[in-house]
Design an enzyme around this catalytic site. Structure first.
Site, PDB file in Angstrom:
ATOM      1  N   MET A  11     -11.569  -5.840   5.023  1.00 31.02           N
ATOM      2  CA  MET A  11     -11.199  -5.135   6.207  1.00 31.02           C
ATOM      3  C   MET A  11     -11.066  -3.601   6.040  1.00 31.02           C
ATOM      4  O   MET A  11     -10.519  -2.540   6.529  1.00 31.02           O
ATOM      5  CB  MET A  11      -9.823  -5.194   6.803  1.00 31.02           C
ATOM      6  CG  MET A  11      -9.495  -6.841   7.038  1.00 31.02           C
ATOM      7  SD  MET A  11      -8.081  -7.376   7.626  1.00 31.02           S
ATOM      8  CE  MET A  11      -7.985  -9.201   7.425  1.00 31.02           C
ATOM      9  N   TYR A  60      -7.211  -1.201  10.994  1.00 32.85           N
ATOM     10  CA  TYR A  60      -6.566  -2.196  11.889  1.00 32.85           C
ATOM     11  C   TYR A  60      -5.066  -1.776  12.041  1.00 32.85           C
ATOM     12  O   TYR A  60      -4.316  -2.354  12.994  1.00 32.85           O
ATOM     13  CB  TYR A  60      -6.554  -3.764  11.225  1.00 32.85           C
ATOM     14  CG  TYR A  60      -5.644  -3.626   9.980  1.00 32.85           C
ATOM     15  CD1 TYR A  60      -4.703  -3.510   9.805  1.00 32.85           C
ATOM     16  CD2 TYR A  60      -6.638  -3.691   8.825  1.00 32.85           C
ATOM     17  CE1 TYR A  60      -4.148  -3.550   8.345  1.00 32.85           C
ATOM     18  CE2 TYR A  60      -6.148  -3.877   7.505  1.00 32.85           C
ATOM     19  CZ  TYR A  60      -5.020  -3.733   7.165  1.00 32.85           C
ATOM     20  OH  TYR A  60      -4.519  -3.586   5.936  1.00 32.85           O
ATOM     21  N   HIS A 116       0.815  -1.216  -0.124  1.00 30.36           N
ATOM     22  CA  HIS A 116      -0.005  -0.260   0.052  1.00 30.36           C
ATOM     23  C   HIS A 116       0.959   1.280   0.097  1.00 30.36           C
ATOM     24  O   HIS A 116       1.017   1.799   0.852  1.00 30.36           O
ATOM     25  CB  HIS A 116      -0.816   0.086   1.277  1.00 30.36           C
ATOM     26  CG  HIS A 116      -1.684  -0.862   1.310  1.00 30.36           C
ATOM     27  ND1 HIS A 116      -3.161  -1.011   0.779  1.00 30.36           N
ATOM     28  CD2 HIS A 116      -1.926  -2.117   1.987  1.00 30.36           C
ATOM     29  CE1 HIS A 116      -3.881  -2.223   1.154  1.00 30.36           C
ATOM     30  NE2 HIS A 116      -2.822  -2.906   2.038  1.00 30.36           N
TER      31      HIS A 116
HETATM   32  N1  HPA Z   1     -10.850 -11.677   4.749  1.00 29.39           N
HETATM   33  C1  HPA Z   1     -10.930 -10.350   5.264  1.00 29.39           C
HETATM   34  N2  HPA Z   1     -10.247  -9.588   4.392  1.00 29.39           N
HETATM   35  C2  HPA Z   1      -9.877 -10.023   3.281  1.00 29.39           C
HETATM   36  C3  HPA Z   1      -9.664 -11.301   2.933  1.00 29.39           C
HETATM   37  C4  HPA Z   1     -10.642 -12.129   3.799  1.00 29.39           C
HETATM   38  O1  HPA Z   1     -10.468 -13.465   3.422  1.00 29.39           O
HETATM   39  N3  HPA Z   1      -9.210 -11.377   1.856  1.00 29.39           N
HETATM   40  C5  HPA Z   1      -8.671 -10.138   1.364  1.00 29.39           C
HETATM   41  N4  HPA Z   1      -8.947  -9.425   2.323  1.00 29.39           N
END
Ligand code: HPA
Length: 276
Positions: free
Chosen positions: A209, A83, A59
């Site tokens: 997320m 997060y 990122h």
């Molecule tokens: N869960 C949560 N966030 C994510 C996932 C997942 O499986 N894959 C990419 N981002």
């Protein structure tokens, strides 16, 4: 908040007067769409007053102002995630900034885990609606009336007309695309299989997320919002393998080129829906 946004805007305006119509946030592994933008100016997050730099690998943080075709856009390459420890207000600061710069449409992209059994890694899902499971909200605290109402309506959080354009453009690039409900969780761990079964029961089709806070802040500000999730993996317990960020990035990079083409096609059409 208003004072801070004004300071960041002033900083940008010293170098660039472009007024974006469409604001775009790029998700994990999808950053190369930025090469499709004819740049007028770019700003690293670390130089922008009041911006929180992202810390996740994959990122890079920059705000790009430029054009896609003839459409002025603002692009966030690298998102700030909850997060990482940032407050929700920090997470949505870049979204609010893009609105301050003039954007009227917010196009959100992300990497997600697929919950719907029909999905395969590399698919896309146009976000029809979301469930905010982060346990937090960017509008918590005193309402900033200049942004919007205390109790914003979320009946049509994701604009139907814009979503239809996105879906068509992804189909035209021969990408597998469906529509569904995005579950936004806080992370940073991936879900347990029991949590994924729960998300499916409550009506989710994909889990990730990010995105929900930006949508809430965008709708509060009166932006028209649309979003697309890149399904980088089957959510926990649905596939054979264990989940990793490397896998997420790899799959996103595999479809990145067609993803970029679909956005290049979509953005002028999204902008055409705006009343002059
Ligand atoms: N869960 C949560 N966030 C994510 C996932 C997942 O499986 N894959 C990419 N981002």
């Amino acid at each position: 908040m208003l004072k801070e946004l004004k300071e960041t805007t002033d900083y940008i305006r010293q170098r660039c007067s472009l007024q974006p119509k469409v604001a775009i946030t790029l998700g994990s592994g999808l950053a190369s769409f930025a090469d499709q933008v004819q740049r007028v100016a770019d700003f690293s997050y670390s130089e922008l007053p009041h911006f929180s730099p992202p810390t996740v690998e994959g990122h890079p943080g920059q705000l790009i102002l430029g054009h896609v075709g003839s459409v002025p856009v603002a692009l966030l390459q690298g998102r700030i995630h909850y997060y990482e420890g940032h407050s929700m207000a920090q997470v949505v600061y870049p979204t609010r900034l893009m609105a301050e710069l003039g954007a009227q449409i917010l196009l959100l992209t992300n990497a997600s885990g697929g919950i719907d059994p029909q999905m395969r890694p590399g698919d896309f899902m146009v976000i029809e609606d979301h469930i905010n499971l982060t346990g937090d909200n960017p509008l918590r605290g005193p309402n900033v009336a200049e942004f919007g109402p205390r109790f914003p309506d979320m009946t049509e959080a994701y604009d139907k007309e814009l979503s239809g354009i996105l879906e068509e453009c992804f189909q035209q690039q021969s990408l597998r695309v469906s529509r569904g409900v995005y579950c936004g969780v806080a992370g940073p761990n991936y879900e347990t299989p029991a949590e994924v079964r729960y998300l499916r029961q409550i009506g989710g089709h994909a889990v990730g997320m990010s995105t929900v806070a930006e949508t809430i802040a965008g709708r509060h500000r009166g932006l028209r919002v649309c979003g697309v999730a890149c399904i980088t993996n089957l959510a926990a317990g649905l596939g054979q393998s264990h989940l990793s960020h490397d896998e997420v990035k790899e799959v996103a990079q595999r479809v990145e080129e067609n993803f970029a083409k679909a956005l290049v096609q979509a953005i002028p059409q999204l902008a055409l829906t705006l009343t002059p």
